[in-house]
Scaffold this active site. Sequence first.
Site, PDB file in Angstrom:
ATOM      1  N   GLY A 294      68.911 -30.429  53.739  1.00  0.00           N
ATOM      2  CA  GLY A 294      69.999 -29.548  53.320  1.00  0.00           C
ATOM      3  C   GLY A 294      71.233 -30.351  52.957  1.00  0.00           C
ATOM      4  O   GLY A 294      71.523 -31.370  53.576  1.00  0.00           O
TER       5      GLY A 294
ATOM      6  N   GLU B  91      61.595 -28.080  61.574  1.00  0.00           N
ATOM      7  CA  GLU B  91      61.743 -28.623  62.937  1.00  0.00           C
ATOM      8  C   GLU B  91      60.429 -28.548  63.712  1.00  0.00           C
ATOM      9  O   GLU B  91      60.403 -28.242  64.890  1.00  0.00           O
ATOM     10  CB  GLU B  91      62.848 -27.875  63.706  1.00  0.00           C
ATOM     11  CG  GLU B  91      64.212 -27.908  63.061  1.00  0.00           C
ATOM     12  CD  GLU B  91      64.717 -29.307  62.783  1.00  0.00           C
ATOM     13  OE1 GLU B  91      64.252 -30.254  63.437  1.00  0.00           O
ATOM     14  OE2 GLU B  91      65.557 -29.440  61.872  1.00  0.00           O
TER      15      GLU B  91
ATOM     16  N   THR C 227      62.403 -35.461  56.214  1.00  0.00           N
ATOM     17  CA  THR C 227      61.212 -34.918  55.565  1.00  0.00           C
ATOM     18  C   THR C 227      61.007 -35.479  54.164  1.00  0.00           C
ATOM     19  O   THR C 227      61.950 -35.631  53.401  1.00  0.00           O
ATOM     20  CB  THR C 227      61.334 -33.388  55.495  1.00  0.00           C
ATOM     21  OG1 THR C 227      61.459 -32.900  56.826  1.00  0.00           O
ATOM     22  CG2 THR C 227      60.119 -32.758  54.841  1.00  0.00           C
TER      23      THR C 227
END
Lengths: 620, 663
Positions: free
Chosen positions: B180, B423, B141
């Site tokens: 993350g 997602e 992303t």
Amino acid sequence: MALLETSKYSQGSVLGSVNPDLASERQTASFSVEKLTALLDGGVEQTRIRRAVVDAIESDPVFSRENQYFQTQNERYEAAVKKAVHLQKKMHEMGWTENGPEYKYIYRALSGDVAFLLHRVFMRSISMLGSDKQIAKWIPLATQHKLIGSYAQTELGHGTYLQGLETTAVFDTATQEFILNTPKISAMKWWPGDMGRSATHTVVFAQLYVHGKCYGIHPFIVQIRSLQDHSLCPGVTAGDIGPKMNFEHIDNGYLLLKNVRIPRENMLSKFCEVRPDGTYVRQGSQKINYFTMTSVRISLIADEVLTPLMKACTIAIRYSVVRRQSKLKPGEQEAKILDYQTQQEKVLPQLAAAYAFHFTNDYLQELFNRGYREIQRKNFDMLPELHALSSGFKAMITQHCTAGVEICLRACGGHGYSLLSGLPSLYTKILASCIYEGENTILLLQTARLISSTAAKLQDLIQSGVKKHDAWNQCTVQLVQAAKAHCHYIAVKNFAETVEKLETKAGIQKIMKHLCDLFALHGIFSNTGAFLHDGYTSAAQMDMVTASYLDLLAVIRKDAVPLVDAFDFTDKSLNSALGSYDGQAYQRLYEWAQKSPTNQMSPAYERYLKPLLHNTLSKL
Amino acid sequence: MSVNADLRKERASATFQPALLTHILDGGPERTRRRKEIEALVLNDPDFQHEDLNFLSRSQRYEQAIRKSSLMVMKLREYGIADPEEIYWFKRTCLGSFPEPLGLHFSMFHKTIETQTTAAQKEKWLPLVRGVKIIGTYAQTEMGHGTHLRGLETTATYDPSTQEFILNSPTVTSIKWWPGGLGKTSNHAIVLAQLYTQGQCKGLHAFIVPIRQLGTHEPLPGITVGDIGPKFGYDEMDNGYLKMDNFRIPRENMLMKYAQVEPDGTYVKPVSDKLTYGTMVFIRSLIVGDSARSLSRACTIAIRYSAVRHQSELKPGEPEPQILDYQTQQYKLFPLLATAYAFNFVGAFIKDTYHRISGDISTGDLSELPELHALTAGLKAFTSWTANAGIEECRMACGGHGYSRCSGIPDIYVTFTPSCTYEGENTVMMLQTARFLMKSYTQMTSGQQVTGMVSYLNDLSRQRIQPQHVAARTVSVRINDPTSLVEAYKSRAARLVESAAKNLQAELNHRRSKEDAWNRTSVDLVRASEAHCHYVVVKLFAAKLAEVTDAAVRAVLTDLCLLYALFGISRNAGDFLQAGILTSAQITQVNQHVKELLAVIRPNAVALVDSFDFHDVHLGSVLGRYDGNVYENMFEWAKKSPLNKTQVHESFHKHLKPMQAKL
């Protein structure tokens, strides 16, 4: 504001120059934004005053909310106390008074980020429930901040159901005192704002006992902390109830009372009094005790419920024209996400609701002011209606607006989840409003008691031998729906009536009419079952409703940005990396993130990661 | 402390044995036993004890999480736990509802290197990954693009003279954002970038990029990396940003199992792009499971608390009733409880289907993938939206105390809610499912049979031969029979798919471009997908009933299944009325029956949440404690609040006292 257009993603900060994607939206407005702002404010002069207040507050560094998203609960609390103290100075300096026209804009300008809000409720309850003598004694002390007040009603075990409160106040004729006690753990006062750390006094709601007889819930002024060193008074245990979803800046507190004695004069006695010999005298309606709640319910709609929705709409809609994603047509530039029908269907009904409820709020405010004047004259006729309406609207509007803010949050994709978007804190703040000042379901049931649409059903059940209370419980699901429908109906009706009265110039009436239609059609579109079931609408008509509803989205889409600009929030008050006026969302997100304290070196690397990477874990 | 009397009474009056239902949820008694065994390893281990995270700052929470991650690596090895599901049980007991900064290392980073590398790459990287010699994350992303992958802007330009790729973040929007573990934890990342070679863009490809110096952990020259700041939740996760300026990596760092760049820059195309579907299906199936689990936890808390809390009066003079006895409270919570069960079964179904199909994929049979891919996209959106709203309802059903962090529901909510956007953003997911539905519809109208979950569309073509509308079959709906309700949902899905298809055609007939027409129908298309997913959920729930052997458990699950189906009809009555599937009189009966079912389920409510078998550690809630001793423990919890560290807070001396002195 100057619309300097420079290259969007040039290196170095472009903050301040307006993103062309946002600038182009503003050029095509079908109405005058400035005039709509004035309409929302209630006149040009009001707009001027509001802006002056906002400007004075925002240009003062003490009131800054910069970096707020990085602060701990303790830091937020301290900042809020500091601001509350500084505000006294500021008001003096600016010549603002509590009765002046500026006053109501201060809270909005601070975005609620200030301590001692319950001090206001403390004063309001004394003014409304106290005798003239009590008002004369306490109000000056409170005004000069010789003491800091709070309002202690909710207990650990009981909230909205006031009769169930368990704190006791027993009158002792010998000493002419009330003895206050928290007889069990569930009777502990729990949640009152400003009480955990700040307040020196609080209005405690307790079951009054005289000569062994219980007279129900009454308010008492109780000192809880020393005015000298702020230590807790004898018999008092108090503290902060710990972290919540929001309101980090407020010290919501708990309070335990053990044989705390207060003089007879500390029972607020405008409507009920205990005489020195223990005689209990009532004057006027018992319900008046709840009038504080009614007034709080109405007053919170504008600041705590509408403002967050309006801000959320502003952020989501501005971001939706700045963010381009995927292609609508091959070979073209990626489309603004607001051009997707599904995105319009998320955010535009929220925008329509924000306008609808703004006008509903005007209507309620007027009704309340009328009722208040009557009650001052000891005419309580309007109280039941006011109570029912304030309950129902508080529940419906908070529910609707809370859902709306969340929809806006999710409409911003992943970035909405960042605190820097401003949306999570708007959401966690507004959702508290569904519970405080009366849990929503219960409030709707209170409204339902007043309206009769399910009366027939109830009657049937009672006649069929079901006991009345059981009958009530068996119908409550329907009653809640009926009450919501009732309030929704009034909101639509009021919006339509308001639109009719608007002047036709400046294109405002036309766009408001569109919003009103969208609000009404969205209500039908999301409740098709209710309309079809009633036989009120046919299947074919429902197809038309859907078609017109979708068409309207495309129409309102064109004015979406001007419609949120008209709310006239400054960037400082939005405090959002995604929603600022210049639309430089990405640049701002990047610049703000770099200020995060997590970007200082964390000890976690030396302590844990390094040994992990070097396989020396056994030393841990 | 002994168990609260109300909860004791509730448990004694259940009509079934919760343990039997737990076995069904776990997939058999043996698996329940093993799960509890693994959970006990964590629960009895003093190393995993820690203070309530709610009282810590973000930096402290991050540090705690890293500490736990490191410990887990060591302990899992010590206990020899290697099965992915068993690792999951172990970890969730350590972490409660919170994420792990090393999570992406063990999931996406590991999995991608395992599945998308050549043998030589595997040999080099896998030992480093498995031995945690390096820590990696998955950087896909960007600030400007998420779900729409083709829009990603990061570039990887091949330089044949040095046999290197040059990575760049050419715009602000191209900065990697959100991954993350990227901000502070990882020293490597798999970076997705547009590949340029021989002057041509070859689309997105994955590269292994070192980002921090081994040993010092300092960012490498050309790399700008950091934490993206505070979020709604995920406090312990260092979601990060990554900006690359002419950062060079060797040619061998491109993941080359499928597509390849040869030393001279020649690009070799991959065989099939459907293969990447596999990972997406897998992750989306995890989200469906997470929807079930998060909603189940919120229901457990809200229902136990509702049995403990007494409020107001139902009858004058009687003691205050449990709030669970109020119809409005039951109406809030029981449909959610039924939904939680439904989603548990859906989650298990997708997981099993995925494992079954995975076997086919490895043998090269991809025929079932498109449907599964479409179905999981929709179900991911359907279940996460529903669970998201449901968790909030549970929180509000707990009144004011639900808002306190001690209720645990705020944590469940903030941790779960991003699954609506990550997602694959939910609306986009629904539209993916819609694309499949439209394709199937077109297939059907052109005379072909469609198979799988969409086979109901075949019925539409059969009806077309007869003059009557779908409505003809309405009278036969029996509202007490799950199978009959499945048929009703099927008709609704068929009707909404058909209506969306017709609206789409009408837009096309107006000579609009395909894309414009699609956009102008997208609200209808999302509704059609929702109806399709809703049908699938009801169908799977009803099918589950037949598998249950214990009569008492089957009876209570049947009640829940009926409630789930009927509540859905009641909430979407418009669709059923408009399509003529049900009459107005039947809707009235449905509404009535929903209320009757609330009373039927009431005595089993606590036993039904006990069956989820969450340990108090999994719930992280004072309100939802197994023993129901809520109020005492709230007081104990609050005393630990950081604001209570001193009796008189320092701001009294700093601000309050000077102010009072001046006035």
